[in-house]
Enzyme design. Structure first.
Site, PDB file in Angstrom:
ATOM      1  CG  ASP A  13      -1.862  -1.208   1.211  1.00 25.85           C
ATOM      2  OD1 ASP A  13      -2.198  -1.694   0.118  1.00 25.85           O
ATOM      3  OD2 ASP A  13      -2.213  -1.681   2.310  1.00 25.85           O
ATOM      4  CE  LYS A  16       2.305  -2.408  -4.347  1.00 25.01           C
ATOM      5  NZ  LYS A  16       1.988  -2.063  -2.968  1.00 25.01           N
ATOM      6  N   GLY A  40      -4.585  -4.335  -3.777  1.00 21.50           N
ATOM      7  CA  GLY A  40      -5.572  -3.295  -4.069  1.00 21.50           C
ATOM      8  C   GLY A  40      -4.783  -2.061  -4.451  1.00 21.50           C
ATOM      9  CG  HIS A  41      -2.018  -2.093  -6.986  1.00 18.60           C
ATOM     10  ND1 HIS A  41      -1.120  -2.645  -7.847  1.00 18.60           N
ATOM     11  CD2 HIS A  41      -1.733  -2.632  -5.774  1.00 18.60           C
ATOM     12  CE1 HIS A  41      -0.328  -3.490  -7.184  1.00 18.60           C
ATOM     13  NE2 HIS A  41      -0.702  -3.497  -5.933  1.00 18.60           N
ATOM     14  CD  GLN A 225       0.734  -8.823  -2.555  1.00 18.12           C
ATOM     15  OE1 GLN A 225       1.411  -9.489  -3.310  1.00 18.12           O
ATOM     16  NE2 GLN A 225      -0.513  -8.518  -2.834  1.00 18.12           N
TER      17      GLN A 225
HETATM   18  P1  GDP Z   1      -0.879   0.347  -3.491  1.00 16.92           P
HETATM   19  O1  GDP Z   1      -1.455  -0.947  -3.016  1.00 16.92           O
HETATM   20  O2  GDP Z   1       0.582   0.435  -3.254  1.00 16.92           O
HETATM   21  O3  GDP Z   1      -1.248   0.671  -4.903  1.00 16.92           O
HETATM   22  O4  GDP Z   1      -1.533   1.476  -2.572  1.00 16.92           O
HETATM   23  P2  GDP Z   1      -3.089   1.583  -2.163  1.00 16.92           P
HETATM   24  O5  GDP Z   1      -3.870   2.041  -3.328  1.00 16.92           O
HETATM   25  O6  GDP Z   1      -3.547   0.347  -1.485  1.00 16.92           O
HETATM   26  O7  GDP Z   1      -3.006   2.671  -1.031  1.00 16.92           O
HETATM   27  C1  GDP Z   1      -2.471   3.929  -1.262  1.00 16.92           C
HETATM   28  C2  GDP Z   1      -3.523   4.975  -0.886  1.00 16.92           C
HETATM   29  O8  GDP Z   1      -2.906   6.223  -0.829  1.00 16.92           O
HETATM   30  C3  GDP Z   1      -4.631   5.085  -1.904  1.00 16.92           C
HETATM   31  O9  GDP Z   1      -5.810   5.471  -1.252  1.00 16.92           O
HETATM   32  C4  GDP Z   1      -4.137   6.226  -2.807  1.00 16.92           C
HETATM   33  O10 GDP Z   1      -5.192   6.892  -3.467  1.00 16.92           O
HETATM   34  C5  GDP Z   1      -3.459   7.102  -1.812  1.00 16.92           C
HETATM   35  N1  GDP Z   1      -2.320   7.877  -2.288  1.00 16.92           N
HETATM   36  C6  GDP Z   1      -1.369   7.556  -3.199  1.00 16.92           C
HETATM   37  N2  GDP Z   1      -0.425   8.522  -3.246  1.00 16.92           N
HETATM   38  C7  GDP Z   1      -0.793   9.454  -2.346  1.00 16.92           C
HETATM   39  C8  GDP Z   1      -0.208  10.687  -1.900  1.00 16.92           C
HETATM   40  O11 GDP Z   1       0.849  11.102  -2.334  1.00 16.92           O
HETATM   41  N3  GDP Z   1      -0.890  11.355  -0.928  1.00 16.92           N
HETATM   42  C9  GDP Z   1      -2.053  10.915  -0.391  1.00 16.92           C
HETATM   43  N4  GDP Z   1      -2.639  11.666   0.542  1.00 16.92           N
HETATM   44  N5  GDP Z   1      -2.614   9.778  -0.775  1.00 16.92           N
HETATM   45  C10 GDP Z   1      -1.990   9.048  -1.728  1.00 16.92           C
HETATM   46  P1  IMO Z   2      -0.952  -4.204  -2.213  1.00 16.98           P
HETATM   47  O1  IMO Z   2      -0.502  -4.753  -3.549  1.00 16.98           O
HETATM   48  C1  IMO Z   2      -0.964  -4.613   2.107  1.00 16.98           C
HETATM   49  C2  IMO Z   2      -1.007  -8.700   3.686  1.00 16.98           C
HETATM   50  C3  IMO Z   2      -2.247  -9.168   4.415  1.00 16.98           C
HETATM   51  C4  IMO Z   2      -1.618 -10.146   5.387  1.00 16.98           C
HETATM   52  C5  IMO Z   2      -0.519 -10.795   4.551  1.00 16.98           C
HETATM   53  C6  IMO Z   2      -0.914 -12.113   3.924  1.00 16.98           C
HETATM   54  O2  IMO Z   2      -2.257  -3.486  -2.272  1.00 16.98           O
HETATM   55  O3  IMO Z   2       0.146  -3.422  -1.574  1.00 16.98           O
HETATM   56  P2  IMO Z   2      -2.473 -12.768   1.879  1.00 16.98           P
HETATM   57  O4  IMO Z   2      -3.937 -12.509   1.646  1.00 16.98           O
HETATM   58  O5  IMO Z   2      -1.589 -12.219   0.831  1.00 16.98           O
HETATM   59  O6  IMO Z   2      -2.189 -14.211   2.174  1.00 16.98           O
HETATM   60  O7  IMO Z   2      -2.155 -11.995   3.255  1.00 16.98           O
HETATM   61  O8  IMO Z   2      -0.193  -9.860   3.550  1.00 16.98           O
HETATM   62  N1  IMO Z   2      -1.263  -8.177   2.319  1.00 16.98           N
HETATM   63  C7  IMO Z   2      -1.193  -6.890   1.994  1.00 16.98           C
HETATM   64  N2  IMO Z   2      -0.996  -5.792   2.758  1.00 16.98           N
HETATM   65  N3  IMO Z   2      -1.111  -4.494   0.770  1.00 16.98           N
HETATM   66  C8  IMO Z   2      -1.279  -5.572  -0.006  1.00 16.98           C
HETATM   67  O9  IMO Z   2      -1.264  -5.515  -1.348  1.00 16.98           O
HETATM   68  C9  IMO Z   2      -1.374  -6.841   0.600  1.00 16.98           C
HETATM   69  N4  IMO Z   2      -1.580  -8.101   0.135  1.00 16.98           N
HETATM   70  C10 IMO Z   2      -1.483  -8.909   1.197  1.00 16.98           C
HETATM   71  O10 IMO Z   2      -2.886  -8.107   5.076  1.00 16.98           O
HETATM   72  O11 IMO Z   2      -1.008  -9.458   6.442  1.00 16.98           O
HETATM   73 MG    MG Z   3      -2.954  -1.646  -1.763  1.00 16.11          MG
END
Ligand code: GDP
Ligand code: IMO
Ligand code: MG
Length: 426
Positions: A13, A16, A40-41, A225
């Site tokens: 998270d 990415k 979840g991207h 991840q």
């Molecule tokens: P990922 O799994 O690495 O793609 O990240 P996620 O989408 O799960 O979580 C990142 C969260 O931060 C999402 O809600 C994005 O919309 C948000 N986000 C990304 N870059 C920024 C930033 O520079 N500032 C803020 N405030 N939010 C951001």
């Molecule tokens: P993105 O790509 C954050 C965590 C789960 C748990 C562990 C194992 O959005 O960054 P799993 O379901 O993969 O067997 O769970 O890994 N986890 C993540 N945490 N971002 C993710 O993906 C994750 N995918 C799995 O919360 O701790």
């Molecule tokens: Mg994510």
């Protein structure tokens, strides 16, 4: 940019989705190589929010080829829902711009169920998985009892292999967990039906990507991840079931390691983690809470509140070194506005001994962070587009982080939208 691997340098998270969407402007192929719908991207374009789970984050740019490589564990139901969801919102997803490897492993209902039951069984020792079936599917892959996407397209093979897999899983469900068995014919109907729907997307994606690269096309490998969740190098057993960094690319995308030209890690300006497991720089108090609220830190896949804490330079240094990353992208810098004092873990302490290097393969619970502080700033920086226009304390925080991780920060993100970026030209 011939080929570049972009990976999460923390516990997932890191933003990415946003950064890969942005970089996709300049590449021809965007390739996922591991993980599955546990990811979840989030990508925000024109005020519209898209959360991608299996489909690469290049899908919102027209003309890119998005590839789901052989290293993924693909839930065909989740994939079809994602394709349909995007199509309903006017994003074209066809066999031209989405390719699915014949070799990707299939997540069945029995994998999702086994994942959830295993977590229940573990009780206090649970991992806190996303419940998407990742562990059981990758376990079957290693046990050689799994089915691959190509198997869904061949009726006889699919029946034989699914029958064998279900015989074992049903015994586990009934005898160990006291649950009902799953019916073979019903499962075959569902999954072969999904296989048919996915047929136009299926191919030998490794060959397609290698050929494109040889012809001069550019390729971006999208990690899911983060390195600290890597099955080999993360905080085992509180990890996911795949190799999340650049090391996962050759096997999971069928792409030669020596053709990966660059690697870049992504990290937040602070740190978060979802699920159980050690997190040395976690802040259990009011500041952790304040980061969660300011950063809207709730999981994009499960909605769970993310655990929040300070930047961990020991972990990020390790992630960058391990993956051969030349630089770092720092996201969510805006979230730190208003904190009078910022902290970062610069080393770990173990029984009075100071450790600068990440203690790989050692339970992290034994270590506590050694923090250093940095003054904060109060200004809203979400509208800033030039490094020089950041408040001096924010500039100095960024250069301090560069110093303590030992790599340049090539780009800063100051908000969730595509345009909220400060390039640094490094
Ligand atoms: P990922 O799994 O690495 O793609 O990240 P996620 O989408 O799960 O979580 C990142 C969260 O931060 C999402 O809600 C994005 O919309 C948000 N986000 C990304 N870059 C920024 C930033 O520079 N500032 C803020 N405030 N939010 C951001
Ligand atoms: P993105 O790509 C954050 C965590 C789960 C748990 C562990 C194992 O959005 O960054 P799993 O379901 O993969 O067997 O769970 O890994 N986890 C993540 N945490 N971002 C993710 O993906 C994750 N995918 C799995 O919360 O701790
Ligand atoms: Mg994510």
């Amino acid at each position: 940019m011939p080929s570049i691997s972009v990976f999460g340098a923390q516990w997932g998270d890191e933003g990415k989705g946003k950064i890969i969407d942005l970089l996709s402007r300049d590449v021809d192929f965007v390739v996922r190589y591991q993980g599955g719908a546990n990811a979840g991207h989030t990508v925000i374009v024109g005020g519209e929010k898209y959360v991608l789970h299996l489909i690469p984050s290049g899908i919102l740019h027209k003309g890119r080829v998005n590839v789901i490589g052989n290293g993924l564990a693909v839930d065909p139901l989740a994939l079809m829902e994602e394709i349909q969801g995007l199509c309903e919102r006017g994003v074209q997803v066809t066999g031209e711009n989405l390719r699915l490897s014949r070799g990707a492993h299939v997540i069945f209902q029995h994998h999702r169920r086994a994942d959830q039951l295993a977590e229940r069984w573990l009780g206090e020792g649970r991992i806190g998985t996303t419940g998407r079936g990742m562990g059981p599917c990758y376990a079957d892959k290693a046990a050689r009892t799994g089915l691959r996407i190509g198997d869904l397209l061949e009726a006889d093979r699919c029946r034989t292999r699914l029958q064998a897999a279900l015989a074992e899983k049903n015994a586990l469900f009934e005898k160990v967990h006291g649950e009902e068995a799953l019916d073979l014919d019903t499962q075959l109907d569902i999954y072969m039906g999904l296989g048919d729907q996915l047929r136009p997307f299926v191919g030998d994606t490794g060959a397609e990507v290698r050929r494109a690269y040889d012809e001069g096309k550019s390729v971006l490998f999208e990690g899911a991840q983060g390195v600290m969740l890597d099955i080999d190098h993360g905080t085992y057993p509180f990890v996911t079931s795949s190799n999340t960094g650049t090391g996962g690319v050759p096997a999971g995308a069928a792409f030669p390691a020596q053709n990966i030209d660059r690697a870049i890690g992504i990290a937040k300006a602070y740190c978060t983690r979802v699920g159980e497991g050690p997190f040395p720089s976690e802040d259990h108090g009011a500041e952790g809470q304040a980061i969660r609220e300011a950063g809207c830190e709730y999981g994009a896949t499960t909605g769970r509140p993310r655990r929040c804490g300070w930047f961990d330079a020991v972990a990020v240094r390790y992630a960058l070194e391990l993956n051969g990353a030349e630089s770092l992208v720092m996201t969510n810098l805006d979230v730190l506005s208003g904190f009078p004092e910022l902290r970062a873990a610069v080393a770990y302490d173990c029984d009075g001994e100071r450790l600068e290097d990440f203690p790989a393969f050692t339970p992290l619970e034994r270590f506590s962070p050694i923090f250093e502080s940095h003054p904060g700033w109060t200004e809203d920086i979400t509208g800033v587009r030039e490094f020089a226009d950041l408040p001096p304390a924010a500039q100095s925080y960024v250069t301090w982080i560069e110093e303590i991780v030992g790599r340049p920060i090539s780009m800063l993100s100051v908000g969730p939208s595509r345009e909220q970026i400060i390039p640094r030209g490094l």
